[in-house]
Design a protein around this motif. Structure first.
Motif, PDB file in Angstrom:
ATOM      1  N   PHE A  49       0.854  -1.182   0.000  1.00 40.03           N
ATOM      2  CA  PHE A  49       0.000   0.000   0.000  1.00 40.03           C
ATOM      3  C   PHE A  49       0.891   1.233   0.000  1.00 40.03           C
ATOM      4  CE2 PHE A  49       0.618  -1.519   4.320  1.00 40.03           C
ATOM      5  CZ  PHE A  49       1.049  -0.392   4.993  1.00 40.03           C
ATOM      6  N   ASP A  50       0.289   2.375  -0.336  1.00 40.45           N
ATOM      7  CA  ASP A  50       1.042   3.624  -0.445  1.00 40.45           C
ATOM      8  C   ASP A  50       0.856   4.541   0.758  1.00 40.45           C
ATOM      9  OD1 ASP A  50       2.070   3.131  -3.137  1.00 40.45           O
ATOM     10  OD2 ASP A  50      -0.020   3.309  -3.752  1.00 40.45           O
ATOM     11  N   SER A  51      -0.302   4.510   1.379  1.00 40.48           N
ATOM     12  CA  SER A  51      -0.562   5.338   2.557  1.00 40.48           C
ATOM     13  C   SER A  51      -1.586   4.623   3.421  1.00 40.48           C
ATOM     14  CB  SER A  51      -1.056   6.739   2.159  1.00 40.48           C
ATOM     15  OG  SER A  51      -2.258   6.664   1.404  1.00 40.48           O
ATOM     16  N   ALA A  52      -1.703   5.080   4.661  1.00 38.48           N
ATOM     17  CA  ALA A  52      -2.620   4.412   5.590  1.00 38.48           C
ATOM     18  C   ALA A  52      -2.926   5.332   6.749  1.00 38.48           C
ATOM     19  CB  ALA A  52      -2.001   3.109   6.097  1.00 38.48           C
ATOM     20  N   TRP A  53      -4.025   5.055   7.421  1.00 35.45           N
ATOM     21  CA  TRP A  53      -4.239   5.639   8.744  1.00 35.45           C
ATOM     22  C   TRP A  53      -4.802   4.565   9.658  1.00 35.45           C
ATOM     23  CZ3 TRP A  53      -8.145  10.184   7.631  1.00 35.45           C
ATOM     24  CH2 TRP A  53      -9.411   9.680   7.341  1.00 35.45           C
ATOM     25  N   TRP A  54      -4.395   4.690  10.915  1.00 36.30           N
ATOM     26  CA  TRP A  54      -4.732   3.700  11.945  1.00 36.30           C
ATOM     27  C   TRP A  54      -5.112   4.508  13.178  1.00 36.30           C
ATOM     28  CZ3 TRP A  54      -0.926  -0.902  13.233  1.00 36.30           C
ATOM     29  CH2 TRP A  54      -1.503  -1.718  14.218  1.00 36.30           C
ATOM     30  N   HIS A  65      -9.894  10.214  16.727  1.00 36.93           N
ATOM     31  CA  HIS A  65      -8.810  10.622  17.613  1.00 36.93           C
ATOM     32  C   HIS A  65      -7.782   9.510  17.700  1.00 36.93           C
ATOM     33  CE1 HIS A  65     -10.418   8.198  21.010  1.00 36.93           C
ATOM     34  NE2 HIS A  65     -11.583   8.578  20.568  1.00 36.93           N
ATOM     35  N   ASP A  66      -6.653   9.834  18.301  1.00 36.96           N
ATOM     36  CA  ASP A  66      -5.532   8.915  18.422  1.00 36.96           C
ATOM     37  C   ASP A  66      -5.160   8.345  17.058  1.00 36.96           C
ATOM     38  OD1 ASP A  66      -3.539   7.439  19.658  1.00 36.96           O
ATOM     39  OD2 ASP A  66      -4.834   5.719  20.005  1.00 36.96           O
ATOM     40  N   MET A  67      -4.951   9.227  16.086  1.00 36.70           N
ATOM     41  CA  MET A  67      -4.702   8.808  14.711  1.00 36.70           C
ATOM     42  C   MET A  67      -3.209   8.686  14.418  1.00 36.70           C
ATOM     43  SD  MET A  67      -7.636   8.385  13.298  1.00 36.70           S
ATOM     44  CE  MET A  67      -7.135   8.350  11.577  1.00 36.70           C
ATOM     45  N   TYR A  68      -2.851   7.588  13.759  1.00 28.28           N
ATOM     46  CA  TYR A  68      -1.499   7.424  13.237  1.00 28.28           C
ATOM     47  C   TYR A  68      -1.584   7.508  11.721  1.00 28.28           C
ATOM     48  CZ  TYR A  68       3.000   5.495  11.939  1.00 28.28           C
ATOM     49  OH  TYR A  68       4.248   5.325  11.391  1.00 28.28           O
ATOM     50  N   LEU A  69      -0.853   8.442  11.121  1.00 32.10           N
ATOM     51  CA  LEU A  69      -0.890   8.655   9.679  1.00 32.10           C
ATOM     52  C   LEU A  69       0.400   8.142   9.048  1.00 32.10           C
ATOM     53  CD1 LEU A  69      -2.339  12.280   9.536  1.00 32.10           C
ATOM     54  CD2 LEU A  69      -3.574  10.098   9.499  1.00 32.10           C
ATOM     55  N   HIS A  70       0.265   7.283   8.038  1.00 30.98           N
ATOM     56  CA  HIS A  70       1.409   6.750   7.306  1.00 30.98           C
ATOM     57  C   HIS A  70       1.397   7.337   5.896  1.00 30.98           C
ATOM     58  CE1 HIS A  70       4.292   3.818   5.688  1.00 30.98           C
ATOM     59  NE2 HIS A  70       3.467   3.698   4.653  1.00 30.98           N
ATOM     60  N   ARG A  74      -1.056  15.893   6.985  1.00 36.35           N
ATOM     61  CA  ARG A  74      -1.815  16.127   8.211  1.00 36.35           C
ATOM     62  C   ARG A  74      -3.199  16.688   7.928  1.00 36.35           C
ATOM     63  NH1 ARG A  74      -0.894  13.516  12.553  1.00 36.35           N
ATOM     64  NH2 ARG A  74      -2.270  15.030  13.516  1.00 36.35           N
ATOM     65  N   GLY A  75      -3.320  17.438   6.851  1.00 32.94           N
ATOM     66  CA  GLY A  75      -4.611  18.037   6.535  1.00 32.94           C
ATOM     67  C   GLY A  75      -5.688  17.045   6.185  1.00 32.94           C
ATOM     68  N   ILE A  76      -5.328  15.773   6.044  1.00 34.10           N
ATOM     69  CA  ILE A  76      -6.316  14.775   5.663  1.00 34.10           C
ATOM     70  C   ILE A  76      -7.406  14.628   6.725  1.00 34.10           C
ATOM     71  CG2 ILE A  76      -5.109  12.793   6.663  1.00 34.10           C
ATOM     72  CD1 ILE A  76      -5.932  11.184   4.198  1.00 34.10           C
ATOM     73  N   LEU A  77      -7.055  14.812   7.987  1.00 39.42           N
ATOM     74  CA  LEU A  77      -8.037  14.644   9.059  1.00 39.42           C
ATOM     75  C   LEU A  77      -9.104  15.722   9.017  1.00 39.42           C
ATOM     76  CD1 LEU A  77      -5.696  13.645  12.014  1.00 39.42           C
ATOM     77  CD2 LEU A  77      -7.049  12.158  10.532  1.00 39.42           C
ATOM     78  N   ASP A  78      -8.685  16.968   8.899  1.00 35.77           N
ATOM     79  CA  ASP A  78      -9.657  18.060   8.828  1.00 35.77           C
ATOM     80  C   ASP A  78     -10.501  17.956   7.560  1.00 35.77           C
ATOM     81  OD1 ASP A  78      -8.755  19.122  11.214  1.00 35.77           O
ATOM     82  OD2 ASP A  78      -7.319  20.465  10.247  1.00 35.77           O
ATOM     83  N   ALA A  79      -9.868  17.569   6.468  1.00 31.50           N
ATOM     84  CA  ALA A  79     -10.607  17.445   5.211  1.00 31.50           C
ATOM     85  C   ALA A  79     -11.636  16.325   5.294  1.00 31.50           C
ATOM     86  CB  ALA A  79      -9.639  17.198   4.064  1.00 31.50           C
ATOM     87  N   TYR A  80     -11.271  15.231   5.945  1.00 31.67           N
ATOM     88  CA  TYR A  80     -12.205  14.104   6.024  1.00 31.67           C
ATOM     89  C   TYR A  80     -13.361  14.403   6.973  1.00 31.67           C
ATOM     90  CZ  TYR A  80     -14.174   9.484   6.639  1.00 31.67           C
ATOM     91  OH  TYR A  80     -15.049   8.426   6.682  1.00 31.67           O
TER      92      TYR A  80
END
Length: 328
Positions: A49-54, A65-70, A74-80
């Motif tokens: 895979f190319d990217s992920a969040w956990w 909350h408690d997000m790990y971004l691979h 960082r703006g992906i959280l606010d956008a989502y």
């Protein structure tokens, strides 16, 4: 052909088994802060895979909350957050706890690219192919989820990869839980029998059955994954909570709080003499009346009461009575 297919299936099973064993054996030596990144590196060999969040999410209200971004901005959280309620992929994850969901099984490419979710969110972050799994944590009822993406729409995830992800997810969550517990629970034995880990949102992240039972005894109407309001306020402030029959000690541990329940409440913090004086004073007796009953001078009574105020963290008679008598 059947023999070849069987050999391939066995080879895949053996690879998966080695990966799971590695998670349990080597994962125990990985620090809590590094674990999710390390674990994602391990599964790349089976699911590229190319990217992920956990991370984790509360159900009501829906909060990430408690997000790990691979490999994510960082703006992906606010956008989502703007798109979350309109996301059919999220709805599919919520409807089947433990089931891995492949975006390509939900919709066609042609339909996906016409959605506002794709135009306003996914396209910018190159979220072309998605594979996700969501589990419900037994202690907190929070959702723990892992979503991996590919940035090239011509490389969709296969059914074999979906099944592998589904089999892996419970192990990833359990090893993460074990690493987290090892990090915080340094002292074995009875001292830790009634314990919990609380996050910054006031949710139970981990808790012993004895701790949950204690909460139910003290707050019979308590339900859900968040702490009772009175206890949550004290934990958030970084202080303890004490009632007549129980107290909760709080130890800050980075972003979490380690909370231990003890069956020796507010009165146990006082000496026998202080308990009697505090109880009489909280019931409305004057310094002189207490002194006459206990053969003490009013000044001595006053000093004892001052010590009680300091030990219990109160500043007046009303707060003292509340601290000694409150049940919630």
């Amino acid at each position: 052909m059947a023999y070849t297919t069987g050999k391939r299936a066995m080879s895949n099973a053996q690879t998966l088994n080695r990966l799971i064993l590695s998670l349990y054996r080597e994962g125990r030596e990985v620090t809590l802060g590094s674990f999710r990144g390390w674990a994602l590196d391990q599964i790349q060999g089976m699911i590229a895979f190319d990217s992920a969040w956990w991370g984790n999410a509360a159900a009501n209200p829906p909060v990430l909350h408690d997000m790990y971004l691979h490999n994510c901005e960082r703006g992906i959280l606010d956008a989502y957050a703007v798109q979350m309620e309109q996301d059919p992929f999220r709805a599919a994850l919520l409807s089947g706890s433990g089931v891995a969901v492949n975006l390509s099984d939900l919709t066609t490419r042609a339909r996906y690219v016409r959605t506002p979710l794709y135009r306003d969110f996914a396209r910018h972050f190159k979220l072309e192919c998605a594979l996700g799994t969501l589990l419900i944590e037994p202690a907190s009822s929070l959702y723990e989820f892992l979503i991996v993406w590919r940035h090239d729409w011509r490389r969709p995830f296969s059914e074999d990869e979906r099944q592998t992800k589904e089999l892996l997810m419970p192990h990833l969550v359990e090893v993460h839980r074990a690493v987290r517990l090892r990090h915080f629970l340094k002292v074995p034995g009875a001292y830790n029998r009634e314990w919990a880990l609380i996050d910054a949102h006031g949710f139970l992240r981990e808790a012993s059955p004895a701790f949950v039972a204690r909460i139910h005894r003290h707050w019979p109407d308590w339900r859900g994954s968040g702490l009772p309001e009175a206890l949550a306020a004290c934990v958030e402030a970084g202080g303890g909570y004490a009632a007549a029959s129980v107290r909760f000690d709080v130890t800050p541990c980075g972003p979490l709080r380690y909370v231990v329940a003890r069956a020796d409440g507010a009165l146990q913090q006082l000496s026998l003499r202080e308990r009697e004086i505090a109880a009489r004073y909280a019931q409305g007796e004057t310094h002189s009346a207490i002194g006459a009953a206990l053969s003490l001078s009013p000044a001595t009574v006053r000093n004892h009461i001052a010590h009680c105020f300091k030990k219990l963290g109160v500043s007046n008679k009303v707060e003292l009575a509340s601290r000694l008598e409150r049940k919630g």
